[in-house]
Design a protein around this motif. Structure first.
Motif, PDB file in Angstrom:
ATOM      1  N   GLY B 442       0.818  -1.206   0.000  1.00  0.00           N
ATOM      2  CA  GLY B 442       0.000   0.000   0.000  1.00  0.00           C
ATOM      3  C   GLY B 442       0.853   1.257   0.000  1.00  0.00           C
ATOM      4  N   ALA B 443       1.888   1.218   0.811  1.00  0.00           N
ATOM      5  CA  ALA B 443       2.774   2.381   0.890  1.00  0.00           C
ATOM      6  C   ALA B 443       3.456   2.633  -0.443  1.00  0.00           C
ATOM      7  CB  ALA B 443       3.809   2.159   1.987  1.00  0.00           C
ATOM      8  N   PHE B 444       3.913   1.575  -1.075  1.00  0.00           N
ATOM      9  CA  PHE B 444       4.555   1.714  -2.386  1.00  0.00           C
ATOM     10  C   PHE B 444       3.571   2.227  -3.424  1.00  0.00           C
ATOM     11  CE2 PHE B 444       8.215   0.498  -0.601  1.00  0.00           C
ATOM     12  CZ  PHE B 444       8.750  -0.770  -0.797  1.00  0.00           C
ATOM     13  N   ALA B 445       2.348   1.767  -3.321  1.00  0.00           N
ATOM     14  CA  ALA B 445       1.332   2.208  -4.275  1.00  0.00           C
ATOM     15  C   ALA B 445       1.068   3.698  -4.124  1.00  0.00           C
ATOM     16  CB  ALA B 445       0.050   1.414  -4.069  1.00  0.00           C
ATOM     17  N   ASP B 446       1.049   4.176  -2.890  1.00  0.00           N
ATOM     18  CA  ASP B 446       0.880   5.613  -2.652  1.00  0.00           C
ATOM     19  C   ASP B 446       1.959   6.391  -3.386  1.00  0.00           C
ATOM     20  OD1 ASP B 446      -0.183   5.396   0.845  1.00  0.00           O
ATOM     21  OD2 ASP B 446      -1.283   5.232  -1.053  1.00  0.00           O
ATOM     22  N   ARG B 447       3.170   5.867  -3.275  1.00  0.00           N
ATOM     23  CA  ARG B 447       4.295   6.562  -3.907  1.00  0.00           C
ATOM     24  C   ARG B 447       4.138   6.613  -5.419  1.00  0.00           C
ATOM     25  NH1 ARG B 447      10.597   5.858  -3.080  1.00  0.00           N
ATOM     26  NH2 ARG B 447      11.316   6.219  -5.218  1.00  0.00           N
ATOM     27  N   SER B 448       3.799   5.465  -6.000  1.00  0.00           N
ATOM     28  CA  SER B 448       3.642   5.424  -7.447  1.00  0.00           C
ATOM     29  C   SER B 448       2.554   6.370  -7.913  1.00  0.00           C
ATOM     30  CB  SER B 448       3.318   4.006  -7.913  1.00  0.00           C
ATOM     31  OG  SER B 448       4.357   3.137  -7.558  1.00  0.00           O
ATOM     32  N   SER B 449       1.472   6.406  -7.185  1.00  0.00           N
ATOM     33  CA  SER B 449       0.381   7.270  -7.651  1.00  0.00           C
ATOM     34  C   SER B 449       0.748   8.736  -7.465  1.00  0.00           C
ATOM     35  CB  SER B 449      -0.923   6.924  -6.948  1.00  0.00           C
ATOM     36  OG  SER B 449      -0.894   7.363  -5.614  1.00  0.00           O
ATOM     37  N   ALA B 450       1.507   9.042  -6.429  1.00  0.00           N
ATOM     38  CA  ALA B 450       1.942  10.430  -6.249  1.00  0.00           C
ATOM     39  C   ALA B 450       2.864  10.839  -7.378  1.00  0.00           C
ATOM     40  CB  ALA B 450       2.649  10.595  -4.911  1.00  0.00           C
ATOM     41  N   LEU B 451       3.720   9.914  -7.770  1.00  0.00           N
ATOM     42  CA  LEU B 451       4.630  10.183  -8.875  1.00  0.00           C
ATOM     43  C   LEU B 451       3.847  10.428 -10.158  1.00  0.00           C
ATOM     44  CD1 LEU B 451       7.489  10.351  -9.964  1.00  0.00           C
ATOM     45  CD2 LEU B 451       7.433   7.887 -10.332  1.00  0.00           C
ATOM     46  N   LEU B 452       2.844   9.624 -10.341  1.00  0.00           N
ATOM     47  CA  LEU B 452       2.005   9.770 -11.526  1.00  0.00           C
ATOM     48  C   LEU B 452       1.344  11.136 -11.549  1.00  0.00           C
ATOM     49  CD1 LEU B 452       1.053   8.277 -14.003  1.00  0.00           C
ATOM     50  CD2 LEU B 452      -0.886   7.446 -12.699  1.00  0.00           C
ATOM     51  N   THR B 453       0.885  11.558 -10.389  1.00  0.00           N
ATOM     52  CA  THR B 453       0.274  12.889 -10.304  1.00  0.00           C
ATOM     53  C   THR B 453       1.264  13.966 -10.742  1.00  0.00           C
ATOM     54  OG1 THR B 453      -1.058  12.136  -8.442  1.00  0.00           O
ATOM     55  CG2 THR B 453      -0.887  14.509  -8.759  1.00  0.00           C
ATOM     56  N   VAL B 454       2.468  13.852 -10.234  1.00  0.00           N
ATOM     57  CA  VAL B 454       3.507  14.826 -10.595  1.00  0.00           C
ATOM     58  C   VAL B 454       3.695  14.856 -12.109  1.00  0.00           C
ATOM     59  CG1 VAL B 454       5.979  15.295 -10.499  1.00  0.00           C
ATOM     60  CG2 VAL B 454       4.748  14.725  -8.406  1.00  0.00           C
ATOM     61  N   GLN B 455       3.819  13.674 -12.654  1.00  0.00           N
ATOM     62  CA  GLN B 455       4.112  13.596 -14.079  1.00  0.00           C
ATOM     63  C   GLN B 455       2.953  14.099 -14.915  1.00  0.00           C
ATOM     64  OE1 GLN B 455       5.250   9.559 -14.338  1.00  0.00           O
ATOM     65  NE2 GLN B 455       7.280   9.952 -13.487  1.00  0.00           N
ATOM     66  N   LYS B 503       1.828  21.756  -9.323  1.00  0.00           N
ATOM     67  CA  LYS B 503       2.958  20.882  -9.612  1.00  0.00           C
ATOM     68  C   LYS B 503       3.952  20.901  -8.461  1.00  0.00           C
ATOM     69  CE  LYS B 503       6.692  22.165 -11.292  1.00  0.00           C
ATOM     70  NZ  LYS B 503       7.772  22.790 -12.059  1.00  0.00           N
ATOM     71  N   ASN B 504       4.213  22.079  -7.949  1.00  0.00           N
ATOM     72  CA  ASN B 504       5.162  22.173  -6.845  1.00  0.00           C
ATOM     73  C   ASN B 504       4.668  21.450  -5.610  1.00  0.00           C
ATOM     74  OD1 ASN B 504       7.014  23.629  -8.319  1.00  0.00           O
ATOM     75  ND2 ASN B 504       6.074  25.597  -7.789  1.00  0.00           N
ATOM     76  N   VAL B 505       3.374  21.636  -5.367  1.00  0.00           N
ATOM     77  CA  VAL B 505       2.792  20.924  -4.222  1.00  0.00           C
ATOM     78  C   VAL B 505       2.924  19.421  -4.417  1.00  0.00           C
ATOM     79  CG1 VAL B 505       0.634  20.388  -3.052  1.00  0.00           C
ATOM     80  CG2 VAL B 505       1.173  22.761  -3.621  1.00  0.00           C
ATOM     81  N   ALA B 506       2.601  19.012  -5.665  1.00  0.00           N
ATOM     82  CA  ALA B 506       2.644  17.576  -5.941  1.00  0.00           C
ATOM     83  C   ALA B 506       4.051  17.023  -5.748  1.00  0.00           C
ATOM     84  CB  ALA B 506       2.155  17.314  -7.360  1.00  0.00           C
ATOM     85  N   ILE B 507       5.024  17.815  -6.199  1.00  0.00           N
ATOM     86  CA  ILE B 507       6.402  17.338  -6.051  1.00  0.00           C
ATOM     87  C   ILE B 507       6.777  17.230  -4.582  1.00  0.00           C
ATOM     88  CG2 ILE B 507       8.820  17.996  -6.348  1.00  0.00           C
ATOM     89  CD1 ILE B 507       8.115  18.953  -9.132  1.00  0.00           C
ATOM     90  N   ARG B 508       6.367  18.223  -3.823  1.00  0.00           N
ATOM     91  CA  ARG B 508       6.708  18.165  -2.408  1.00  0.00           C
ATOM     92  C   ARG B 508       6.020  16.980  -1.745  1.00  0.00           C
ATOM     93  NH1 ARG B 508       7.057  23.875  -2.692  1.00  0.00           N
ATOM     94  NH2 ARG B 508       4.828  24.136  -2.330  1.00  0.00           N
ATOM     95  N   GLN B 509       4.793  16.773  -2.168  1.00  0.00           N
ATOM     96  CA  GLN B 509       4.056  15.637  -1.601  1.00  0.00           C
ATOM     97  C   GLN B 509       4.736  14.324  -1.941  1.00  0.00           C
ATOM     98  OE1 GLN B 509      -0.126  14.830  -2.698  1.00  0.00           O
ATOM     99  NE2 GLN B 509      -0.570  15.991  -0.841  1.00  0.00           N
ATOM    100  N   TYR B 510       5.128  14.230  -3.195  1.00  0.00           N
ATOM    101  CA  TYR B 510       5.815  13.022  -3.647  1.00  0.00           C
ATOM    102  C   TYR B 510       7.076  12.800  -2.826  1.00  0.00           C
ATOM    103  CZ  TYR B 510       8.681  10.044  -6.647  1.00  0.00           C
ATOM    104  OH  TYR B 510       9.502   9.066  -7.112  1.00  0.00           O
TER     105      TYR B 510
END
Lengths: 403, 569
Positions: B442-455, B503-510
């Motif tokens: 689950g934790a890894f999935a959170d990361r992947s989806s956050a990355l996707l958001t950034v991209q 985008k900046n928020v998303a990056i920080r979140q990621y």
């Protein structure tokens, strides 16, 4: 012909006392099982080695080749001739095809056959049997011939035919005389014995069942330890250090113990379960003897009655000075002789059984004691080696933990 | 004993559920371990740190706007310019609700440094695992007394739908909870809500998975059995939550455990409707129709079905990523991440495998004990029989031998069963970690989806900028400027700015999620190693102890029957 010779004084063990040739001995080994024949016809043959100084035997040592059905022949003959004696039981003919030739099965059967022949050889009456001599000495062709003669009703001896006729006749006369139940012995001691034997069989069968299950449990535990060990090793490989080494050590130990458990399983089967099975077979053999005694008793009773009737009839005829007197007298004498013989037969069975029962109880206490002792030793050994193995692992675990 | 009604199943299935049923008595949980193993030294050291913990939590009553609850540790550090991962503070992700309504609110100050700091100063005394929460000793949750209750809205309908509530009792001395003993009634739906809210608030964390809804099982199983199974699963779940050093202090959990009456957390349907609003706003934002959506709404990952447009974009983006479209931000790190992910998956497989075979081992031990006991009982019967019927002395002798054997067999049988109940407790660690491995996923999935958001945002940004360029180029050709075109350009520029901020928020979140991942995985690895070593040690010590006991029992019988020793050696 029934054997009425005096039992010989025989030393029970293989070891001879100070003067080896003075005391009579007869000892047999069943060895070297060999698979012969092909496919469905395949069978196991055994080497039977006889060592003896009995005068009736040819020389001090004789080796013959025998198969399972030869042993069956011997037992059948002894059962026919020695009514009242508990003939030692044979191991079963195996039901499952693929199990028939496994090494463990063959070894267990060999051991059981060895015990079978030796029990006969040590029995004061049975050891004098002619059939035993044939079994231990005849060449293979002669043995084959003897064996083939045994099948079928037409090969039965006159005495057996007589017995069968009596069974039928007694049933008829029962019906004629309006008797419902067959005549049975009902002395309190004998009743007690019969009850004991029948109950004993139930208890022993249950014990044997659980013993067999216990063997299976050993095997299952061994298998699960093996699988667990493998799984844990894989887990260790995936984890990496420091737990990796600990898991690997744990897994290896587990696999090692699995082997010990399989070994113990085989020991429990051979030294604990098999003796219990043998005990059950023995009790079944006693039941067969009880049946024989019942038949002999009926014969004796009915012949005695018939004799009485014939006597009464004869007396009547004598009083009336009938010309049938002569005939009747002959008949009377014949029946009386038969009745006397039936009585002798029956009494011999009773006497034998009394001796046999005591012998049986002593023998069984000894054999069970040995079985229990071996079982307990085996279990203790297993438990200790399990404890030692795991204990040796602890310092290694501590070492991994402090990394 | 071993949950004999589940004997057949437990042998065959690998699911945790079955193993839960097999658990004897009170399984050791980490929270118990934490509570029991802490010592006063720790306590005094950590009490100084505990002062810097968050202020007392205000639990909003049920009727207030659910969107403003709970306010406490919402993290606005991400909205300020905080150096990413600067200090060792445990930066917690913004709660969706908080950000919407009170951005840049300085009220809630977080200092998670106690957890972070303590983590680093954690001595690796791995065999005695130090408590993961260092500022207090003890929290224990129990689930009990299932009760049928009526759905109030359906009271008009005779035989209206009923549901089960469970009593959840907590005992704790964690200062945060402001109380030591409390009890609430919750239904399963509340647990689902709790799980969902935690998943949102703690992205990147290894959150223990909540119990299944088990719709099929609830129909098929006996009611009583099902309720008991569920009760057990709930207890296990809550205990795992309180064992987690960060989540145990979460407002959501505290709310769940303490708030009387209706659970004051927004349900998933509430959240869904907000998402829909978000989805409606996005196209407006994209096509510059003004009133752009708040930056942070955009920053949440698109949920299936409700945020369709963004979902579509993100899917497209992930596809184009695979085909080497726009490069993902730091490639190197990702490689490490991918390796770690693969390693975790392999580890999970091995844990599953090991726990399956552990189950079989346990069953085999149990069977051995059972059969040994049955054998013993049979011989006891035989002993009595021979004694009753004895005519000869040899019979009495045999009866005596049998009695010795029987006594030993019964004793050994008892030892096997005791051994087994201990074994279950130890090997249960494997099953515990199955659940936790799912949490890692689950934790890894959170990361992947956050990355996707950034991209997604990056590519949106670049396409918006391209459009802006084109428009500017076009309008410069027309001298004097087209009023509407100029307006369009301005609107576009505003959208670009918003997207840029998002985008900046998303990056920080990621980045934050990546950090959470890292901390969590580190923590998990450490705890797992210690727990596994403990498990092995416990297992082995147990085996030694009982093997010795069993050996002694049989040695005695061997002694008692020594007259029958026929061995030549």
């Amino acid at each position: 012909m029934e054997s009425t010779e005096q039992p010989r004084n025989v030393s029970g063990s293989m070891q001879s006392p100070r003067s080896p040739s003075s005391l009579p001995y007869l000892s047999v080994s069943v060895t070297d099982p060999v698979k012969l024949g092909n496919g469905v016809q395949a069978y196991i043959s055994y080497r039977v080695i006889t060592k003896t100084n009995f005068p009736e035997y040819q020389g001090p040592e004789k080796i013959v080749i025998r198969r399972y059905s030869d042993f069956v022949w011997l037992r059948d003959r002894l059962f026919e001739k020695y009514k009242g004696i508990f003939i030692p039981p044979l191991p079963e003919k195996s039901a499952v095809e693929k199990f028939r030739f496994s090494a463990e099965f063959i070894e267990m059967r060999r051991a059981a056959l060895d015990i079978f022949v030796n029990r006969i050889a040590l029995h004061p009456e049975l050891q004098l049997s002619e059939d035993l001599r044939t079994f231990l000495q005849a060449d293979e062709e002669t043995m084959d011939r003897f064996r083939f003669q045994e099948t079928g009703i037409f090969k039965k001896k006159p005495a057996d035919l007589m017995q069968m006729l009596w069974d039928v006749q007694s049933k008829v006369s029962d019906a004629v005389l309006g008797k419902e139940k067959p005549v049975e012995e009902s002395t309190p001691d004998y009743e007690k014995l019969k009850h004991y034997i029948f109950e004993l069989e139930n208890h022993l069968a249950e014990a044997q069942k659980h013993a067999y299950r216990l063997v299976k449990r050993h095997r299952e535990l061994g298998q699960s330890l093996l699988d667990f060990g493998k799984a844990v090793k894989l887990l260790g490989a995936s984890e990496g250090e420091p737990t990796g080494k600990a898991f690997s050590d744990l897994g290896t130990k587990s696999e090692l113990l699995s082997i010990k458990l399989q070994k113990e399983a085989q020991q429990v089967l051979m030294n604990f379960e098999e003796p219990l099975k043998d005990y059950v077979r023995y009790v079944q053999s006693i039941k067969a003897t009880i049946a024989d005694r019942g038949t002999a008793f009926r014969q004796h009773c009915e012949l005695a009655e018939t004799t009485k009737l014939k006597e009464i009839n004869l007396d009547k005829l004598m009083l009336t000075r009938s010309d049938k007197v002569g005939e009747a007298e002959i008949e009377y004498r014949e029946i009386k002789a038969e009745s006397e013989e039936a009585t002798i037969k029956f009494e011999r069975i009773v006497k034998r059984m009394n001796e046999e029962i005591m012998r049986f109880q002593e023998q069984k206490t000894e054999e069970m004691g040995v079985a229990f002792h071996q079982f307990a030793k085996g279990q203790a050994r297993l438990a200790n080696s399990i404890a030692d193995a795991w204990r040796a692992l602890l310092p290694k675990l501590e070492a991994s933990a402090s990394v | 004993m071993m949950g004999s009604e589940n004997d057949e199943e437990s042998h065959l299935h690998s699911s945790r559920k079955d193993m839960e049923n097999l658990v004897l008595g009170d399984p050791l949980t980490r929270s118990d371990l934490n509570g029991d193993k802490s010592n006063s030294g720790y306590r005094s050291a950590m009490s100084t740190l505990s002062d810097s913990r968050h202020p007392s939590i205000v639990v909003t009553p049920a009727d207030s706007d659910p969107l403003s609850a709970p306010p406490s540790y919402s993290d606005y550090q991400t909205l300020r310019s905080n150096p990413i991962g600067g200090d060792s503070s445990y930066i917690e992700p913004p709660s969706y609700a908080d950000v919407i309504f009170s951005p840049f609110d300085d009220n809630s100050e977080i200092n998670g440094s106690d957890d972070g700091g303590s983590r680093h100063s954690h001595s690796s005394d791995s065999l005695s695992r130090s408590p993961s929460s260092l500022s207090s000793d003890y929290i224990k949750v129990t689930v009990s007394s299932p009760q049928k209750e009526q759905e109030t809205t359906n009271q008009m309908i005779p035989g209206g739908s009923t549901y089960i509530t469970y009593q959840i009792t907590t005992r704790t001395n964690l200062p945060d909870y402001g109380g030591s003993d409390f009890s609430v009634r919750r239904r399963f739906r509340d647990v689902v809500t709790l799980g969902d809210r935690l998943a949102e608030s703690y992205r990147g964390f290894c959150i223990p998975p909540r119990p299944d809804k088990s719709v099929v099982e609830s129909q098929v199983m006996q009611k009583q059995e099902f309720v008991e199974q569920r009760r057990l699963a709930l207890e296990k779940y809550l205990r795992r939550l309180v064992a987690h050093p960060v989540i145990r202090n979460s407002d959501e959990l505290k709310c769940f455990l303490q708030a009387q009456g209706k659970l004051p957390l927004p349900t998933s349907t509430d959240v869904a409707s907000r998402m829909l609003d978000g989805a409606v706003k996005l196209p407006k934002q994209l096509f510059g129709e003004g009133g752009g959506a708040s930056v942070v709404e955009v920053v949440q990952p698109a949920r299936g079905g409700r945020d369709l447009l963004r979902l579509f974009k993100e899917l497209r983006q992930s596809v184009s990523n695979d085909w080497g479209g726009s490069k993902p931000p730091v490639v190197e790190e990702d490689k490490e991440f991918l390796e770690k992910k693969e390693k975790m998956q392999d580890l999970e497989q091995q844990i599953i495998n090991a726990s399956q075979h552990a189950e079989s081992l346990v069953k085999a031990q149990q069977d051995m004990g059972e059969t040994m006991g049955e054998l013993g009982l049979t011989f006891i019967k035989l002993t009595k029989f021979e004694n009753d019927e004895a005519v000869f002395n040899s019979q009495r002798g045999r009866a005596n031998d049998m009695k010795n054997l029987a006594t030993a067999a019964v004793k050994a049988s008892r030892f096997y069963r005791e051994l087994n109940s201990q074994t279950v407790k130890h090997l249960d660690t494997l099953h515990e970690y199955l659940g936790l491995m799912m949490a890692v996923q689950g934790a890894f999935a959170d990361r992947s989806s956050a990355l996707l958001t950034v991209q997604t945002l990056l590519s949106e940004l670049s396409s918006l900028e391209a459009r802006a360029e084109k428009l500017e180029a076009a309008s410069s050709k027309v001298f004097g400027g087209d009023k509407s075109r100029i307006r369009k350009i301005e609107e576009l520029k505003e959208t670009i700015k918003n997207t840029e901020d998002a985008k900046n928020v998303a990056i920080r979140q990621y980045e934050r999620i990546k950090e959470n991942n890292w901390f969590e995985v580190e923590r998990l690895d450490r705890e797992r190693r210690a727990d596994f070593l403990n498990m092995m040690k416990g297992f082995v010590v147990n085996q030694v102890g009982y093997a010795e006991k069993i050996g002694n029992v049989w040695a005695k019988v061997a002694e008692e029957t020594s007259q029958y020793n026929r061995e030549s050696s």
